[in-house]
Design an enzyme around this catalytic site. Structure first.
Site, PDB file in Angstrom:
ATOM      1  N   LYS A  80      56.388  40.310  42.155  1.00  0.00           N
ATOM      2  CA  LYS A  80      55.922  41.694  42.086  1.00  0.00           C
ATOM      3  C   LYS A  80      55.040  41.940  43.301  1.00  0.00           C
ATOM      4  O   LYS A  80      54.090  41.189  43.552  1.00  0.00           O
ATOM      5  CB  LYS A  80      55.124  41.936  40.813  1.00  0.00           C
ATOM      6  CG  LYS A  80      54.446  43.303  40.763  1.00  0.00           C
ATOM      7  CD  LYS A  80      53.523  43.374  39.562  1.00  0.00           C
ATOM      8  CE  LYS A  80      52.709  44.647  39.585  1.00  0.00           C
ATOM      9  NZ  LYS A  80      51.767  44.705  38.449  1.00  0.00           N
ATOM     10  N   ASP A 235      40.683  41.728  37.587  1.00  0.00           N
ATOM     11  CA  ASP A 235      41.818  40.980  38.109  1.00  0.00           C
ATOM     12  C   ASP A 235      41.651  40.639  39.586  1.00  0.00           C
ATOM     13  O   ASP A 235      42.604  40.304  40.275  1.00  0.00           O
ATOM     14  CB  ASP A 235      43.119  41.770  37.911  1.00  0.00           C
ATOM     15  CG  ASP A 235      43.081  43.134  38.594  1.00  0.00           C
ATOM     16  OD1 ASP A 235      42.040  43.471  39.210  1.00  0.00           O
ATOM     17  OD2 ASP A 235      44.076  43.865  38.509  1.00  0.00           O
TER      18      ASP A 235
END
Length: 334
Positions: A80, A235
């Site tokens: 991704k 994150d």
């Protein structure tokens, strides 16, 4: 005859799955199943993520990176690529932009390009939903939401399917955006209230944090016994949503330990030496029955959802298969 030359010139087709097609074939149920399954595979050691690349590009205040991995059980290999552009919202675009490339694990050839914006949102919501399903108290009644950005409505919809919540309380830096969550609650005939962070902590049985904060919003002293927290916003190195001391009081679970201690919510508690990697449990172990999960009604449980590449690959693979079957994908020749 030179068969190697023929192989080099042989046409190769790939599948193109648009954002629109992804929304038509992947709902909350499909995303939940894909994410739960890949967490299970990770805990078995049959699926693994590759090191994450995530950098500030020095332009448009953007973060850009790559998440990739391989699931041997599902034979899903891919990457991704994407990131976060904070200025997109004023242009009517989502801040998160991404695409998933899937490869044939037998040949290395590109199999599919799948739109990643919608899938990122729904797989992130599925991740917190999986944690609620496996770790929250069965009698949880009040859901607390911290953050009211684009991702928040996905989180709320998914969470409401996991327990019989009777009320939703919420907080956001910009209170005017809380109307998004209020609208969802209206759909579900649920009471909704905008509250302070301290009130949210003291009332909630389940708390979802989904912000881009770089300093703690929730203090450890505000959390009541028995609460389950799904921390979904951290994150990147430096981000933080909750008081790191809370992780020393809670039983901590995560999608992947290496990411949790380096770019997840646990990074701060580990740096402060009040939590170690050995004290964090992959949620896949709970799914697989190797860990009990919640052990008492008073226990505070915390899921550090860092967002692993295998989640993206799992939902993208499902989207590609379903879109092809339903005639919603295009094939192009490279």
């Amino acid at each position: 005859m030179d068969t190697s030359s023929e192989a080099l010139t042989q046409p190769h087709q790939i599948l193109i799955v648009s954002e629109d097609a992804c929304q038509k074939v992947i709902g909350r149920h499909e995303a939940f199943q894909a994410v739960e399954s890949v967490f299970s595979s990770m805990a078995k050691g049959s699926a693994y993520n590759f090191p994450v690349v995530r950098e500030a590009i020095g332009h448009a205040n953007a973060l850009y990176g790559f998440k990739s991995g391989f699931d041997r059980e599902g034979l899903v290999l891919g990457v991704k690529a994407g990131g976060y552009w904070p200025g997109n919202v004023v242009q009517g675009r989502t801040n998160h932009q991404s695409i998933v490339a899937l490869f044939d694990p037998d040949t290395g050839q590109l199999k599919a390009l799948v739109g990643g914006n919608y899938l990122t949102a729904i797989r992130t919501a599925a991740s917190s939903a999986v944690s609620i399903a496996h770790l929250a108290r069965k009698n949880a009644k009040v859901l607390g939401m911290i953050g009211a950005g684009f991702q928040s409505t996905f989180q709320l919809h998914a969470a409401l399917e996991q327990r019989d919540f009777e009320k939703v309380v919420a907080w956001n830096t910009h209170p005017e955006h809380l109307t998004r969550l209020a609208d969802v609650c209206r759909e579900h005939n649920l009471p909704f209230e905008a509250v302070s962070l301290q009130a949210l902590g003291s009332q909630s049985d389940v708390i979802i944090t989904i912000t881009s904060a770089s300093e703690p919003l929730l203090q450890a002293a505000w959390i009541k016994p028995g609460t389950h927290l799904a921390c979904m916003g951290t994150d990147t190195k430096g981000k933080q949503e909750i008081d790191h001391r809370l992780l020393a009081q809670a039983t901590v679970f995560t999608d992947e330990i290496d990411q949790s201690i380096s770019i997840g919510e646990a990074q701060h508690a580990v740096t402060a030496r009040i939590l170690s990697a050995e004290q964090i449990t992959p949620i896949g172990e709970v799914i697989n029955g190797l860990h009990q999960g919640r052990q008492s009604e008073q226990e505070i449980t915390l899921f550090d959802g860092t967002g692993v590449g295998l989640q993206d690959l799992a939902v993208a693979s499902a989207a590609a298969s379903l879109a092809e079957v339903r005639g919603l994908a295009q094939r192009v020749t490279l």
